[in-house]
Design an enzyme around this catalytic site. Structure first.
Site, PDB file in Angstrom:
ATOM      1  CG  HIS A  27     -69.937-109.805 101.724  1.00  0.00           C
ATOM      2  ND1 HIS A  27     -71.350-109.972 102.799  1.00  0.00           N
ATOM      3  CD2 HIS A  27     -70.037-111.066 101.544  1.00  0.00           C
ATOM      4  CE1 HIS A  27     -71.839-110.957 102.620  1.00  0.00           C
ATOM      5  NE2 HIS A  27     -71.059-111.638 101.889  1.00  0.00           N
ATOM      6  CG  HIS A  34     -70.077-116.160 104.452  1.00  0.00           C
ATOM      7  ND1 HIS A  34     -69.098-115.475 103.817  1.00  0.00           N
ATOM      8  CD2 HIS A  34     -71.244-115.828 103.825  1.00  0.00           C
ATOM      9  CE1 HIS A  34     -69.288-114.682 102.804  1.00  0.00           C
ATOM     10  NE2 HIS A  34     -70.695-114.771 102.884  1.00  0.00           N
ATOM     11  CB  CYS A  69     -78.012-114.954  96.852  1.00  0.00           C
ATOM     12  SG  CYS A  69     -77.867-115.431  95.169  1.00  0.00           S
ATOM     13  CG  HIS A  71     -75.527-114.629 103.880  1.00  0.00           C
ATOM     14  ND1 HIS A  71     -75.933-113.328 103.331  1.00  0.00           N
ATOM     15  CD2 HIS A  71     -74.446-115.043 103.548  1.00  0.00           C
ATOM     16  CE1 HIS A  71     -74.677-112.979 102.486  1.00  0.00           C
ATOM     17  NE2 HIS A  71     -74.028-113.931 102.572  1.00  0.00           N
ATOM     18  CD  GLU A  89     -83.328-110.426  97.938  1.00  0.00           C
ATOM     19  OE1 GLU A  89     -82.789-110.385  96.780  1.00  0.00           O
ATOM     20  OE2 GLU A  89     -82.739-110.807  99.055  1.00  0.00           O
ATOM     21  CD  GLU A 119     -70.694-112.411  97.988  1.00  0.00           C
ATOM     22  OE1 GLU A 119     -70.604-113.192  99.062  1.00  0.00           O
ATOM     23  OE2 GLU A 119     -71.709-111.397  98.080  1.00  0.00           O
ATOM     24  CD  GLU A 121     -71.896-116.047  99.611  1.00  0.00           C
ATOM     25  OE1 GLU A 121     -72.348-115.325 100.157  1.00  0.00           O
ATOM     26  OE2 GLU A 121     -72.457-116.709  98.423  1.00  0.00           O
TER      27      GLU A 121
END
Length: 190
Positions: A27, A34, A69, A71, A89, A119, A121
């Site tokens: 980032h 991604h 959110c 990945h 998280e 960002e 995505e």
């Protein structure tokens, strides 16, 4: 993945995986496209979890956003990534995930924050229903604060004050099918 370097999966414009990069370095002002996921988590009463990003976050610090959110790791499904991140998280119990469904399968966005960090995505949006309770114990370096709210109150706040929320949350909630799915998730008449 606690002792391993967290990787993100890079993508081409057609949505094909083309490699990986360390999350810690991906980032920037020139972020490559991604894969990611976005989720809206509901407790058994139908309340929506909204979170405020930690002030230490690299992008959009202190901004209110959707539940979670993240990945997916290489070779990890979004559902597995959602469970993994929900546990690590938010401190959710692994067994509390009742249902994970994709609502916006082909969602993607590009946004730049005030510091110039981008960002970019391919980010399917998921609705997550919890089977029990709403115990959340988020990591302080991820979440500053959180609240369980009636979905319509969240929609009204996003519509009235979009600048208070992350750009992806505002954009995602502009899709009527996401709002409808959230409202109907625990509605016995739906």
């Amino acid at each position: 993945m606690t002792n391993e370097e967290e990787l993100v999966v890079l993508a081409d414009e057609e949505g094909n995986a083309i490699g990986t990069a360390p999350k810690a370095t991906v980032h920037t002002t020139d972020t490559p496209l991604h894969f990611a996921f976005s989720s809206y988590i509901l407790n058994p009463r139908g309340e929506l979890l909204v979170t405020r990003r930690a002030l230490s976050k690299k992008t959009w610090p202190g901004v209110w956003t959707n539940s979670m959110c993240g990945h997916p790791a290489p070779d990890e499904t979004n559902a597995d990534a959602i469970r993994r991140r929900g546990v690590s998280e938010l401190g959710l119990d692994f067994g509390s995930f009742l249902d994970i469904q994709v609502v916006l399968d082909d969602y993607r966005y590009r946004a730049e924050d005030s510091s110039g960090i981008v960002e970019w995505e391919i980010c399917p949006v998921h609705l997550v229903r919890l089977a029990v309770g709403e115990f959340v114990e988020p990591l302080p370096d991820e979440v500053e604060e959180f609240a369980w709210e009636e979905p319509q109150k969240v929609f009204d706040a996003v519509d009235a004050t979009p600048f208070v929320f992350s750009p992806w949350m505002v954009d995602q909630l502009s899709h009527p099918e996401l709002r409808q799915a959230i409202l109907e998730a625990f509605d016995p008449e739906a």
